[in-house]
Write a protein that holds these residues in place. Structure first.
Motif, mmCIF file in Angstrom:
data_model
loop_
_atom_site.group_PDB
_atom_site.id
_atom_site.type_symbol
_atom_site.label_atom_id
_atom_site.label_comp_id
_atom_site.label_asym_id
_atom_site.label_seq_id
_atom_site.Cartn_x
_atom_site.Cartn_y
_atom_site.Cartn_z
ATOM 1 N N ILE A 85 56.265 45.622 37.778
ATOM 2 C CA ILE A 85 54.897 46.185 37.181
ATOM 3 C C ILE A 85 53.795 46.379 37.936
ATOM 4 O O ILE A 85 53.413 45.356 38.883
ATOM 5 C CB ILE A 85 54.571 45.257 35.866
ATOM 6 C CG1 ILE A 85 53.423 45.910 34.968
ATOM 7 C CG2 ILE A 85 54.154 43.925 36.453
ATOM 8 C CD1 ILE A 85 53.268 45.351 33.954
ATOM 9 N N THR A 86 52.954 47.465 37.870
ATOM 10 C CA THR A 86 51.819 47.750 38.851
ATOM 11 C C THR A 86 50.593 48.186 37.674
ATOM 12 O O THR A 86 50.953 48.663 36.570
ATOM 13 C CB THR A 86 52.036 48.827 39.756
ATOM 14 O OG1 THR A 86 52.469 50.076 39.200
ATOM 15 C CG2 THR A 86 53.214 48.168 40.716
ATOM 16 N N PHE A 87 49.451 47.929 38.542
ATOM 17 C CA PHE A 87 48.176 48.533 37.809
ATOM 18 C C PHE A 87 47.559 49.329 38.746
ATOM 19 O O PHE A 87 47.373 48.746 39.713
ATOM 20 C CB PHE A 87 47.540 47.036 37.334
ATOM 21 C CG PHE A 87 48.272 46.063 36.441
ATOM 22 C CD1 PHE A 87 48.233 46.315 34.991
ATOM 23 C CD2 PHE A 87 49.079 45.267 36.813
ATOM 24 C CE1 PHE A 87 48.948 45.576 34.188
ATOM 25 C CE2 PHE A 87 49.719 44.262 36.129
ATOM 26 C CZ PHE A 87 49.565 44.572 34.773
ATOM 27 N N GLY A 88 47.094 50.256 38.119
ATOM 28 C CA GLY A 88 46.344 51.226 39.029
ATOM 29 C C GLY A 88 44.684 50.964 38.729
ATOM 30 O O GLY A 88 44.247 50.253 37.934
ATOM 31 N N ALA A 89 44.150 51.959 39.546
ATOM 32 C CA ALA A 89 42.658 52.031 39.793
ATOM 33 C C ALA A 89 41.706 52.152 38.405
ATOM 34 O O ALA A 89 40.628 51.919 38.230
ATOM 35 C CB ALA A 89 41.894 52.723 40.751
ATOM 36 N N THR A 105 35.645 52.753 32.749
ATOM 37 C CA THR A 105 36.856 52.770 33.209
ATOM 38 C C THR A 105 36.789 51.711 34.706
ATOM 39 O O THR A 105 35.717 52.134 35.238
ATOM 40 C CB THR A 105 37.586 54.098 33.769
ATOM 41 O OG1 THR A 105 37.814 55.012 32.379
ATOM 42 C CG2 THR A 105 39.021 54.037 34.511
ATOM 43 N N PHE A 106 37.562 50.820 34.605
ATOM 44 C CA PHE A 106 37.780 50.007 36.106
ATOM 45 C C PHE A 106 38.781 49.753 36.486
ATOM 46 O O PHE A 106 39.937 49.765 35.934
ATOM 47 C CB PHE A 106 36.602 48.814 35.851
ATOM 48 C CG PHE A 106 37.153 47.866 34.921
ATOM 49 C CD1 PHE A 106 38.147 46.818 35.304
ATOM 50 C CD2 PHE A 106 37.023 47.922 33.411
ATOM 51 C CE1 PHE A 106 38.628 45.971 34.346
ATOM 52 C CE2 PHE A 106 37.764 47.145 32.549
ATOM 53 C CZ PHE A 106 38.458 46.052 33.052
ATOM 54 N N ASP A 107 38.982 49.267 37.763
ATOM 55 C CA ASP A 107 40.143 48.795 38.415
ATOM 56 C C ASP A 107 40.422 47.306 37.845
ATOM 57 O O ASP A 107 39.718 46.397 38.396
ATOM 58 C CB ASP A 107 39.873 49.110 40.002
ATOM 59 C CG ASP A 107 41.545 48.558 40.807
ATOM 60 O OD1 ASP A 107 42.225 47.997 39.931
ATOM 61 O OD2 ASP A 107 41.541 48.929 41.823
ATOM 62 N N PRO A 108 41.314 46.764 37.173
ATOM 63 C CA PRO A 108 41.530 45.632 36.548
ATOM 64 C C PRO A 108 42.103 44.530 37.846
ATOM 65 O O PRO A 108 42.418 43.394 37.646
ATOM 66 C CB PRO A 108 42.764 45.681 35.583
ATOM 67 C CG PRO A 108 43.536 46.970 36.080
ATOM 68 C CD PRO A 108 42.558 48.079 36.595
ATOM 69 N N ARG A 109 42.447 45.120 38.909
ATOM 70 C CA ARG A 109 42.812 44.472 40.314
ATOM 71 C C ARG A 109 41.850 43.734 41.013
ATOM 72 O O ARG A 109 41.989 42.881 41.732
ATOM 73 C CB ARG A 109 43.568 45.395 41.297
ATOM 74 C CG ARG A 109 44.901 46.018 40.668
ATOM 75 C CD ARG A 109 45.583 46.767 41.373
ATOM 76 N NE ARG A 109 44.603 48.098 41.507
ATOM 77 C CZ ARG A 109 44.671 49.169 42.378
ATOM 78 N NH1 ARG A 109 46.111 49.218 43.082
ATOM 79 N NH2 ARG A 109 44.082 49.986 42.484
ATOM 80 N N VAL A 110 40.529 44.125 40.507
ATOM 81 C CA VAL A 110 39.331 43.611 41.309
ATOM 82 C C VAL A 110 38.312 43.276 40.257
ATOM 83 O O VAL A 110 38.277 43.722 39.075
ATOM 84 C CB VAL A 110 38.531 44.310 42.263
ATOM 85 C CG1 VAL A 110 39.544 44.553 43.428
ATOM 86 C CG2 VAL A 110 38.214 45.813 41.639
ATOM 87 N N ALA A 111 37.703 41.913 40.481
ATOM 88 C CA ALA A 111 36.671 41.524 39.314
ATOM 89 C C ALA A 111 35.509 42.620 39.403
ATOM 90 O O ALA A 111 34.985 43.353 40.315
ATOM 91 C CB ALA A 111 36.022 40.327 39.922
ATOM 92 N N HIS A 112 34.711 42.860 38.117
ATOM 93 C CA HIS A 112 33.782 43.712 37.982
ATOM 94 C C HIS A 112 32.645 43.042 36.932
ATOM 95 O O HIS A 112 32.881 42.301 36.220
ATOM 96 C CB HIS A 112 34.292 44.720 37.162
ATOM 97 C CG HIS A 112 35.168 45.890 38.005
ATOM 98 N ND1 HIS A 112 34.644 46.751 39.018
ATOM 99 C CD2 HIS A 112 36.379 45.876 38.084
ATOM 100 C CE1 HIS A 112 35.681 47.471 39.475
ATOM 101 N NE2 HIS A 112 36.587 46.733 38.947
ATOM 102 N N ASN A 113 31.563 43.310 37.501
ATOM 103 C CA ASN A 113 30.252 42.976 36.810
ATOM 104 C C ASN A 113 29.683 43.968 35.755
ATOM 105 O O ASN A 113 29.625 45.033 35.847
ATOM 106 C CB ASN A 113 29.211 42.596 37.599
ATOM 107 C CG ASN A 113 29.543 41.199 38.436
ATOM 108 O OD1 ASN A 113 30.521 40.548 38.255
ATOM 109 N ND2 ASN A 113 28.652 40.908 39.528
#
Length: 152
Positions: A85-89, A105-113
């Motif tokens: 399974i993969t997740f994209g930007a 929209t955000f990249d779930p692979r990195v933390a976002h504020n």
């Protein structure tokens, strides 16, 4: 008819910061690809109203929150079988975090504020992609995504 694989990705896990009195969080819906055909990749958009994963949380207006996800790279199936399974930007969407409450929209692979300006309630959606092998074992596949929300 092609052989099918059924699976569900559990999303009900979540953690809160030490300021948890300022935060409530709950899983609403699991990310679910439904029937997946062997050898055929399948995607779910974070905007899908039925299949995307969804959480909701409430924090105080005026706060900054950080959304971080721990994402698996495989789903676990019967008799030790796995499926990538993969997740994209663009597989994460947050609603209620911008002044206009327009989906972000955000990249779930990195933390976002995000800043909570006009809404204390935030909806977070998750999509993704599975890539079953041509000889994929038939059955139910699952794993867990952990959503961590920190309030600043």
């Amino acid at each position: 008819m092609s052989p099918r694989i059924f699976w569900l990705l559990g999303l009900l896990a979540g953690t809160a910061s030490p300021l948890s009195a300022q935060l409530t969080i709950s899983g609403v819906r699991n990310l679910a690809f439904g029937v997946v055909i062997k050898g055929v990749a399948s995607s779910v958009s974070p905007n899908d109203p039925v299949k995307s994963g969804e959480w909701t949380f409430t924090a105080a207006i005026g706060k900054t929150i950080q959304i971080a996800m721990t994402l698996p790279n495989r789903l676990n199936g019967p008799a030790g079988a796995t499926m990538p399974i993969t997740f994209g930007a663009t597989d994460g969407v947050a609603v209620g975090t911008a002044p206009t409450s327009v989906p972000v929209t955000f990249d779930p692979r990195v933390a976002h504020n995000f800043n909570l300006v006009t809404s204390a309630t935030v909806l977070v959606f998750l999509g993704g992609r599975v890539t079953p092998a041509a000889g994929q074992t038939t059955g139910n596949y699952s794993n867990t995504v952990i959503l961590t929300v920190t309030v600043f």
